[in-house]
Design a protein around this motif. Structure first.
Motif, PDB file in Angstrom:
ATOM      1  N   GLU A  42      -7.776  15.369   9.008  1.00 30.69           N
ATOM      2  CA  GLU A  42      -7.082  15.759   7.634  1.00 30.69           C
ATOM      3  C   GLU A  42      -6.756  14.352   6.749  1.00 30.69           C
ATOM      4  O   GLU A  42      -6.235  14.404   5.736  1.00 30.69           O
ATOM      5  CB  GLU A  42      -5.804  16.382   8.141  1.00 30.69           C
ATOM      6  N   ALA A  43      -6.758  13.392   7.642  1.00 31.94           N
ATOM      7  CA  ALA A  43      -6.432  12.091   6.929  1.00 31.94           C
ATOM      8  C   ALA A  43      -7.808  11.471   6.002  1.00 31.94           C
ATOM      9  O   ALA A  43      -8.282  10.213   6.328  1.00 31.94           O
ATOM     10  CB  ALA A  43      -5.850  10.800   7.845  1.00 31.94           C
ATOM     11  N   VAL A  44      -7.808  12.076   4.957  1.00 28.68           N
ATOM     12  CA  VAL A  44      -9.218  11.717   4.325  1.00 28.68           C
ATOM     13  C   VAL A  44      -9.088  10.398   3.675  1.00 28.68           C
ATOM     14  O   VAL A  44     -10.013   9.636   3.664  1.00 28.68           O
ATOM     15  CB  VAL A  44      -9.053  12.774   3.072  1.00 28.68           C
ATOM     16  N   TRP A  45      -7.561   9.971   3.273  1.00 26.21           N
ATOM     17  CA  TRP A  45      -7.890   8.739   2.711  1.00 26.21           C
ATOM     18  C   TRP A  45      -8.136   7.523   3.388  1.00 26.21           C
ATOM     19  O   TRP A  45      -8.732   6.449   3.182  1.00 26.21           O
ATOM     20  CB  TRP A  45      -6.298   8.307   1.991  1.00 26.21           C
ATOM     21  N   ALA A  46      -7.715   7.903   4.741  1.00 26.54           N
ATOM     22  CA  ALA A  46      -8.091   6.900   5.957  1.00 26.54           C
ATOM     23  C   ALA A  46      -9.721   6.610   5.994  1.00 26.54           C
ATOM     24  O   ALA A  46     -10.086   5.131   6.157  1.00 26.54           O
ATOM     25  CB  ALA A  46      -7.694   7.151   7.382  1.00 26.54           C
ATOM     26  N   PHE A  47     -10.538   7.643   5.691  1.00 28.04           N
ATOM     27  CA  PHE A  47     -11.901   7.461   6.025  1.00 28.04           C
ATOM     28  C   PHE A  47     -12.450   6.488   4.804  1.00 28.04           C
ATOM     29  O   PHE A  47     -13.539   6.006   4.845  1.00 28.04           O
ATOM     30  CB  PHE A  47     -12.323   8.753   6.198  1.00 28.04           C
ATOM     31  N   GLY A  48     -11.940   6.824   3.507  1.00 22.10           N
ATOM     32  CA  GLY A  48     -11.920   5.893   2.302  1.00 22.10           C
ATOM     33  C   GLY A  48     -11.933   4.561   2.549  1.00 22.10           C
ATOM     34  O   GLY A  48     -12.716   3.688   2.239  1.00 22.10           O
ATOM     35  N   LEU A  49     -10.735   4.083   3.366  1.00 20.26           N
ATOM     36  CA  LEU A  49     -10.522   2.749   3.739  1.00 20.26           C
ATOM     37  C   LEU A  49     -11.509   2.371   4.773  1.00 20.26           C
ATOM     38  O   LEU A  49     -11.805   1.159   4.641  1.00 20.26           O
ATOM     39  CB  LEU A  49      -9.076   2.747   4.267  1.00 20.26           C
ATOM     40  N   TYR A  50     -12.047   3.102   5.743  1.00 17.47           N
ATOM     41  CA  TYR A  50     -12.856   2.680   6.448  1.00 17.47           C
ATOM     42  C   TYR A  50     -14.157   2.119   5.973  1.00 17.47           C
ATOM     43  O   TYR A  50     -14.982   1.224   6.278  1.00 17.47           O
ATOM     44  CB  TYR A  50     -13.074   3.726   7.650  1.00 17.47           C
ATOM     45  N   ALA A  51     -14.460   3.169   4.984  1.00 19.20           N
ATOM     46  CA  ALA A  51     -15.802   2.886   4.244  1.00 19.20           C
ATOM     47  C   ALA A  51     -15.496   1.399   3.411  1.00 19.20           C
ATOM     48  O   ALA A  51     -16.595   0.675   3.218  1.00 19.20           O
ATOM     49  CB  ALA A  51     -16.040   3.875   3.045  1.00 19.20           C
ATOM     50  N   VAL A  52     -14.609   1.147   2.750  1.00 16.54           N
ATOM     51  CA  VAL A  52     -14.128  -0.043   2.090  1.00 16.54           C
ATOM     52  C   VAL A  52     -14.252  -1.166   3.184  1.00 16.54           C
ATOM     53  O   VAL A  52     -14.954  -2.174   2.917  1.00 16.54           O
ATOM     54  CB  VAL A  52     -12.804  -0.035   1.515  1.00 16.54           C
ATOM     55  N   LEU A  53     -13.867  -0.801   4.213  1.00 17.93           N
ATOM     56  CA  LEU A  53     -13.910  -2.085   5.249  1.00 17.93           C
ATOM     57  C   LEU A  53     -15.432  -2.346   5.750  1.00 17.93           C
ATOM     58  O   LEU A  53     -15.883  -3.645   5.852  1.00 17.93           O
ATOM     59  CB  LEU A  53     -13.227  -1.802   6.645  1.00 17.93           C
ATOM     60  N   ILE A  54     -16.250  -1.280   5.995  1.00 12.30           N
ATOM     61  CA  ILE A  54     -17.561  -1.635   6.185  1.00 12.30           C
ATOM     62  C   ILE A  54     -18.301  -2.123   4.948  1.00 12.30           C
ATOM     63  O   ILE A  54     -19.190  -3.085   5.311  1.00 12.30           O
ATOM     64  CB  ILE A  54     -18.484  -0.090   6.317  1.00 12.30           C
ATOM     65  N   ALA A  55     -17.910  -1.828   3.615  1.00  9.06           N
ATOM     66  CA  ALA A  55     -18.650  -2.413   2.654  1.00  9.06           C
ATOM     67  C   ALA A  55     -18.303  -3.975   2.318  1.00  9.06           C
ATOM     68  O   ALA A  55     -18.908  -4.737   2.154  1.00  9.06           O
ATOM     69  CB  ALA A  55     -18.148  -1.696   1.344  1.00  9.06           C
ATOM     70  N   SER A 102     -16.053  29.009   5.114  1.00  7.66           N
ATOM     71  CA  SER A 102     -15.111  28.983   6.200  1.00  7.66           C
ATOM     72  C   SER A 102     -14.303  27.728   6.059  1.00  7.66           C
ATOM     73  O   SER A 102     -14.864  26.591   5.807  1.00  7.66           O
ATOM     74  CB  SER A 102     -15.855  29.075   7.552  1.00  7.66           C
ATOM     75  N   VAL A 103     -12.836  27.972   6.141  1.00  6.85           N
ATOM     76  CA  VAL A 103     -12.006  26.796   5.934  1.00  6.85           C
ATOM     77  C   VAL A 103     -12.278  25.737   7.305  1.00  6.85           C
ATOM     78  O   VAL A 103     -12.532  24.702   7.191  1.00  6.85           O
ATOM     79  CB  VAL A 103     -10.564  27.317   5.769  1.00  6.85           C
ATOM     80  N   SER A 104     -12.359  26.385   8.465  1.00  5.87           N
ATOM     81  CA  SER A 104     -12.394  25.524   9.709  1.00  5.87           C
ATOM     82  C   SER A 104     -13.748  24.964   9.443  1.00  5.87           C
ATOM     83  O   SER A 104     -14.167  23.602   9.956  1.00  5.87           O
ATOM     84  CB  SER A 104     -12.330  26.520  10.655  1.00  5.87           C
ATOM     85  N   GLY A 105     -14.829  25.665   8.917  1.00  2.00           N
ATOM     86  CA  GLY A 105     -16.128  25.133   8.782  1.00  2.00           C
ATOM     87  C   GLY A 105     -16.185  23.963   7.714  1.00  2.00           C
ATOM     88  O   GLY A 105     -17.223  22.878   8.080  1.00  2.00           O
ATOM     89  N   LEU A 106     -15.468  24.135   6.935  1.00  2.00           N
ATOM     90  CA  LEU A 106     -15.411  22.949   5.876  1.00  2.00           C
ATOM     91  C   LEU A 106     -14.713  21.673   6.336  1.00  2.00           C
ATOM     92  O   LEU A 106     -15.306  20.716   6.220  1.00  2.00           O
ATOM     93  CB  LEU A 106     -14.672  23.305   4.605  1.00  2.00           C
ATOM     94  N   TRP A 107     -13.703  22.002   7.311  1.00  4.92           N
ATOM     95  CA  TRP A 107     -13.183  20.905   7.914  1.00  4.92           C
ATOM     96  C   TRP A 107     -14.220  20.141   8.940  1.00  4.92           C
ATOM     97  O   TRP A 107     -14.211  19.018   9.197  1.00  4.92           O
ATOM     98  CB  TRP A 107     -11.861  21.231   8.544  1.00  4.92           C
ATOM     99  N   GLY A 108     -14.735  21.118   9.515  1.00  7.67           N
ATOM    100  CA  GLY A 108     -15.634  20.706  10.787  1.00  7.67           C
ATOM    101  C   GLY A 108     -16.813  19.917  10.088  1.00  7.67           C
ATOM    102  O   GLY A 108     -17.281  18.620  10.406  1.00  7.67           O
ATOM    103  N   ALA A 109     -17.347  20.333   8.766  1.00  2.00           N
ATOM    104  CA  ALA A 109     -18.434  19.655   8.185  1.00  2.00           C
ATOM    105  C   ALA A 109     -18.075  18.112   7.726  1.00  2.00           C
ATOM    106  O   ALA A 109     -18.630  17.194   7.814  1.00  2.00           O
ATOM    107  CB  ALA A 109     -18.989  20.368   6.921  1.00  2.00           C
TER     108      ALA A 109
END
Length: 255
Positions: A42-55, A102-109
């Protein structure tokens, strides 16, 4: 370990990332992936920061964005799996463009795509800045079981040999007018696979006997002793430690 083998994933160069000892980079990559996987989806913003770190790490390593993105195509099968999850998962559903998802399917994807892409990107960055031989030395330095290191070493060394053997067999078939065009030709391809296995097995026996005759007793000699200074460990740990700080912040904000 023997001489190193060039690999398409490796991009030669001189950068602060290239110059780090391989076991430092291996530990940093593993730590980063563990942090990414442990982050709540659920912490979508955190994954954005991870991508910035990789970049940022790719920029420091002077790895072009196009080079990195092309290597990410290896995860296409996982993307296809993730795309199907909203359609087949059960539970609460939402309508989007006339489709019931499916909501759970969207989160899983999202979970599969975000964490998988970041993990693959970190692995590609590691492979792009570290030679295969250096990776093996790093695994040895990290005390991975010697047998596993030897198996990986032989796979790298003789993978190209087996590939060349298969290519020569393919040329021999074509020179005799053979073209695989349907199911009736599967028998020939099966015989080719069997012959390749037998040749590989026999080659492995000859290589093993040659090694034993030269004093092999179950372990390979260490040619290069790779060491790392505290400064190099600190540089390598910058990525996983920053990611850890992001994850802890995300966990605290979600409470």
């Amino acid at each position: 370990m023997g001489a190193g083998h060039a690999h398409k994933l490796y991009r030669p160069g001189h950068s602060p990332v290239h110059d780090l000892p391989p076991h430092c980079k291996l530990a940093a990559t593993f730590g980063f992936v563990v942090v990414v996987v442990s982050t709540p989806r659920e912490a979508v913003w955190a994954f954005g920061l991870y991508a910035v770190l990789i970049a940022a790490a790719a920029a420091v390593a002077r790895i072009p964005a196009g080079f990195l993105l092309r290597r990410l195509l290896i995860e296409v099968p996982f993307v296809a799996f993730a795309v199907l999850m909203p359609f087949v998962a059960q539970g609460e559903r939402v309508e989007f463009l006339g489709m019931s998802l499916s909501v759970s399917g969207l989160w899983g994807a999202w979970n599969v795509l975000a964490k998988g892409t970041l993990g693959v990107a970190a692995s590609v960055l590691l492979a792009s800045t570290t030679e295969l031989r250096a990776l093996l030395l790093g695994l040895q330095r990290l005390k991975l079981p010697p047998l596993l290191v030897q198996i990986a070493s032989f796979m790298i060394r003789y993978g190209d040999v087996i590939t060349d053997e298969l290519r020569r067999m393919s040329i021999a078939r074509r020179s005799r007018g053979f073209e695989a065009r349907g199911i009736r030709h599967w028998g020939v391809l099966a015989k080719t696979a069997g012959a390749l296995f037998i040749r590989s097995y026999e080659r492995g026996e000859r290589v093993y006997l040659a090694m034993v005759s030269r004093g092999y007793a179950g372990s390979m000699p260490v040619i290069d002793e790779v060491t790392a200074t505290p400064t190099e460990w600190a540089r390598a740990s910058a990525l996983p430690l920053t990611a850890l700080a992001v994850m802890l912040t995300a966990v605290c904000l979600m409470r």
